[in-house]
Design a protein around this motif. Structure first.
Motif, short mmCIF file in Angstrom:
data_model
loop_
_atom_site.label_atom_id
_atom_site.label_comp_id
_atom_site.label_asym_id
_atom_site.label_seq_id
_atom_site.Cartn_x
_atom_site.Cartn_y
_atom_site.Cartn_z
N SER A 79 0.83 -1.21 0.00
CA SER A 79 0.00 0.00 0.00
C SER A 79 0.86 1.25 0.00
O SER A 79 0.56 2.24 -0.68
CB SER A 79 -0.92 0.00 1.22
OG SER A 79 -1.78 -1.11 1.20
N CYS A 80 1.94 1.21 0.78
CA CYS A 80 2.87 2.34 0.81
C CYS A 80 3.51 2.55 -0.56
O CYS A 80 3.62 3.68 -1.05
CB CYS A 80 3.94 2.09 1.87
SG CYS A 80 5.16 3.41 2.03
N LEU A 81 3.92 1.45 -1.21
CA LEU A 81 4.53 1.55 -2.53
C LEU A 81 3.57 2.16 -3.55
O LEU A 81 3.95 3.06 -4.32
CB LEU A 81 4.97 0.15 -2.99
CG LEU A 81 5.50 0.06 -4.43
CD1 LEU A 81 6.77 0.89 -4.59
CD2 LEU A 81 5.74 -1.40 -4.80
N LEU A 82 2.33 1.69 -3.57
CA LEU A 82 1.36 2.22 -4.52
C LEU A 82 1.08 3.70 -4.26
O LEU A 82 0.88 4.48 -5.21
CB LEU A 82 0.06 1.42 -4.44
CG LEU A 82 0.13 -0.02 -4.98
CD1 LEU A 82 -1.16 -0.77 -4.69
CD2 LEU A 82 0.39 0.00 -6.49
N THR A 83 1.06 4.09 -3.00
CA THR A 83 0.86 5.50 -2.67
C THR A 83 2.04 6.34 -3.16
O THR A 83 1.85 7.44 -3.72
CB THR A 83 0.70 5.67 -1.15
OG1 THR A 83 -0.38 4.85 -0.70
CG2 THR A 83 0.40 7.12 -0.80
N LEU A 84 3.26 5.84 -2.96
CA LEU A 84 4.45 6.54 -3.46
C LEU A 84 4.41 6.68 -4.98
O LEU A 84 4.73 7.75 -5.53
CB LEU A 84 5.71 5.80 -3.03
CG LEU A 84 6.10 5.89 -1.55
CD1 LEU A 84 7.22 4.92 -1.23
CD2 LEU A 84 6.51 7.31 -1.20
N ILE A 85 4.04 5.60 -5.66
CA ILE A 85 3.95 5.65 -7.12
C ILE A 85 2.92 6.67 -7.56
O ILE A 85 3.14 7.44 -8.50
CB ILE A 85 3.60 4.25 -7.67
CG1 ILE A 85 4.76 3.28 -7.44
CG2 ILE A 85 3.27 4.32 -9.16
CD1 ILE A 85 4.43 1.84 -7.78
N SER A 86 1.76 6.67 -6.88
CA SER A 86 0.69 7.59 -7.25
C SER A 86 1.12 9.05 -7.09
O SER A 86 0.91 9.88 -7.98
CB SER A 86 -0.53 7.29 -6.38
OG SER A 86 -1.62 8.09 -6.75
N ILE A 87 1.75 9.35 -5.95
CA ILE A 87 2.17 10.73 -5.68
C ILE A 87 3.31 11.14 -6.61
O ILE A 87 3.30 12.25 -7.20
CB ILE A 87 2.61 10.87 -4.22
CG1 ILE A 87 1.42 10.65 -3.28
CG2 ILE A 87 3.22 12.25 -3.96
CD1 ILE A 87 1.78 10.58 -1.82
N ALA A 96 2.24 21.34 -18.48
CA ALA A 96 1.44 22.20 -17.62
C ALA A 96 -0.04 21.89 -17.68
O ALA A 96 -0.78 22.13 -16.71
CB ALA A 96 1.66 23.67 -18.01
N ASN A 97 -0.51 21.34 -18.79
CA ASN A 97 -1.95 21.09 -18.93
C ASN A 97 -2.39 19.71 -18.42
O ASN A 97 -3.55 19.33 -18.57
CB ASN A 97 -2.38 21.25 -20.40
CG ASN A 97 -1.67 20.26 -21.31
OD1 ASN A 97 -0.65 19.69 -20.93
ND2 ASN A 97 -2.21 20.06 -22.50
N ILE A 98 -1.47 18.94 -17.85
CA ILE A 98 -1.81 17.62 -17.29
C ILE A 98 -2.02 17.76 -15.79
O ILE A 98 -1.15 18.26 -15.08
CB ILE A 98 -0.71 16.59 -17.57
CG1 ILE A 98 -0.62 16.30 -19.08
CG2 ILE A 98 -0.99 15.30 -16.82
CD1 ILE A 98 0.43 15.28 -19.44
N ARG A 99 -3.19 17.34 -15.34
CA ARG A 99 -3.50 17.37 -13.91
C ARG A 99 -3.88 15.96 -13.48
O ARG A 99 -4.85 15.38 -13.95
CB ARG A 99 -4.66 18.34 -13.62
CG ARG A 99 -4.29 19.80 -13.86
CD ARG A 99 -3.26 20.27 -12.84
NE ARG A 99 -2.93 21.67 -13.01
CZ ARG A 99 -1.93 22.13 -13.76
NH1 ARG A 99 -1.16 21.25 -14.40
NH2 ARG A 99 -1.71 23.42 -13.87
N THR A 100 -3.11 15.40 -12.57
CA THR A 100 -3.35 14.04 -12.09
C THR A 100 -3.57 14.05 -10.59
O THR A 100 -2.86 14.73 -9.86
CB THR A 100 -2.15 13.13 -12.42
OG1 THR A 100 -1.88 13.20 -13.80
CG2 THR A 100 -2.45 11.69 -12.06
N ASP A 101 -4.55 13.27 -10.14
CA ASP A 101 -4.83 13.15 -8.71
C ASP A 101 -3.72 12.33 -8.05
O ASP A 101 -3.54 11.16 -8.38
CB ASP A 101 -6.18 12.47 -8.49
CG ASP A 101 -6.55 12.38 -7.02
OD1 ASP A 101 -5.79 12.92 -6.18
OD2 ASP A 101 -7.59 11.78 -6.71
N PRO A 102 -2.96 12.91 -7.12
CA PRO A 102 -1.83 12.18 -6.52
C PRO A 102 -2.26 11.01 -5.63
O PRO A 102 -1.44 10.16 -5.31
CB PRO A 102 -1.11 13.25 -5.69
CG PRO A 102 -2.15 14.28 -5.41
CD PRO A 102 -3.06 14.30 -6.61
N MET A 103 -3.52 10.97 -5.24
CA MET A 103 -3.99 9.89 -4.35
C MET A 103 -4.94 8.93 -5.07
O MET A 103 -5.68 8.19 -4.42
CB MET A 103 -4.69 10.48 -3.13
CG MET A 103 -3.80 11.35 -2.27
SD MET A 103 -2.33 10.47 -1.65
CE MET A 103 -3.08 9.37 -0.48
#
Length: 236
Positions: free
Chosen positions: A54-62, A73-80
């Motif tokens: 879970s920690c790894l997937l969170t790190l990858i996501s962020i 600049a026009n790419i917006r991704t949810d870090p979580m």
């Protein structure tokens, strides 16, 4: 969004990532060892694997969100975004350890909660909330340690106790008289399960709320003296 990005900006290097992975494994390893000592199905290995993954997937996501936001600049991704999916996936695993037994007893709820909590602690470590992750681990261990004390206290304060009665009676027409006799003698019927048996017998499983001063032996004596009752089995 900008506040979250500024919080993690420059902090997700290899050393920081490894520290978060090890912290997640360490915290849930403690919980796993406690469950292991009580011979529970979810122990050290399972808790550590769930938490570290879970920690790894969170790190990858962020890290991915930060990388692509800097790239274009026009790419917006949810870090979580990945972290949100962890909860759903772990919930599916936790549901698999919950068992509904034939005597109306449900087991495995604490084990499922431990699985879900291990994932939550892993997410917290991956997101950098070290204090919250450590505090959560401490509170979980505290609850597990003193849960029996609270349960015993609750039973002492309660005026009733729960008894499961498995009664085999002769003929289905005696089900209503059985329940009426129990109610007349002051027993509170919470749940009834009926199953046909051989030789015109019917197995009736009843969950009763019994006053503490009545006890199991009085209930047993009451049921055995009913002429249509073939056998009695009680548990509480």
């Amino acid at each position: 969004m900008s506040l979250l990005l500024s919080y993690f900006d420059g902090s997700l290097n290899n050393g920081s990532g490894l520290a978060r992975l090890f912290l997640a494994g360490f915290l849930c390893g403690i919980i796993g060892l406690e469950r292991e000592s009580k011979h529970k199905p979810v122990g050290f290995k399972t808790c550590v694997i769930i938490s570290v993954a879970s920690c790894l997937l969170t790190l990858i996501s962020i890290t991915s969100a930060l990388y692509y936001s800097d790239l274009l600049a026009n790419i917006r991704t949810d870090p979580m975004r990945l972290a949100a999916q962890i909860i759903s996936g772990v919930g599916f695993i936790g549901a698999g350890v919950i068992l509904h037994r034939s005597n109306q007893i449900i087991s495995g709820l604490t084990t499922a909660a431990i699985i879900w909590s291990s994932a939550a602690i892993g997410i917290a470590c991956g997101a950098g909330f070290y204090f919250l992750a450590t505090t959560t681990t401490f509170l979980i261990l505290l609850v597990i340690k003193f849960s029996n004390v609270v349960t015993r206290l609750g039973r002492r304060l309660s005026k009733h106790q729960i008894i499961d009665a498995r009664v085999i009676i002769v003929g289905s027409e005696t089900i209503e008289p059985l329940l009426d006799d129990l109610r007349e003698k002051g027993y509170l019927v919470d749940n009834v399960n009926i199953m046909d048996d051989k030789k015109n017998r019917v197995e009736v499983t009843i969950r009763l709320r019994v006053k503490k001063n009545s006890g199991v032996f009085l209930l047993y004596s009451t049921l055995k003296h009913l002429e249509y009752v073939y056998s009695v089995s009680l548990s509480h």
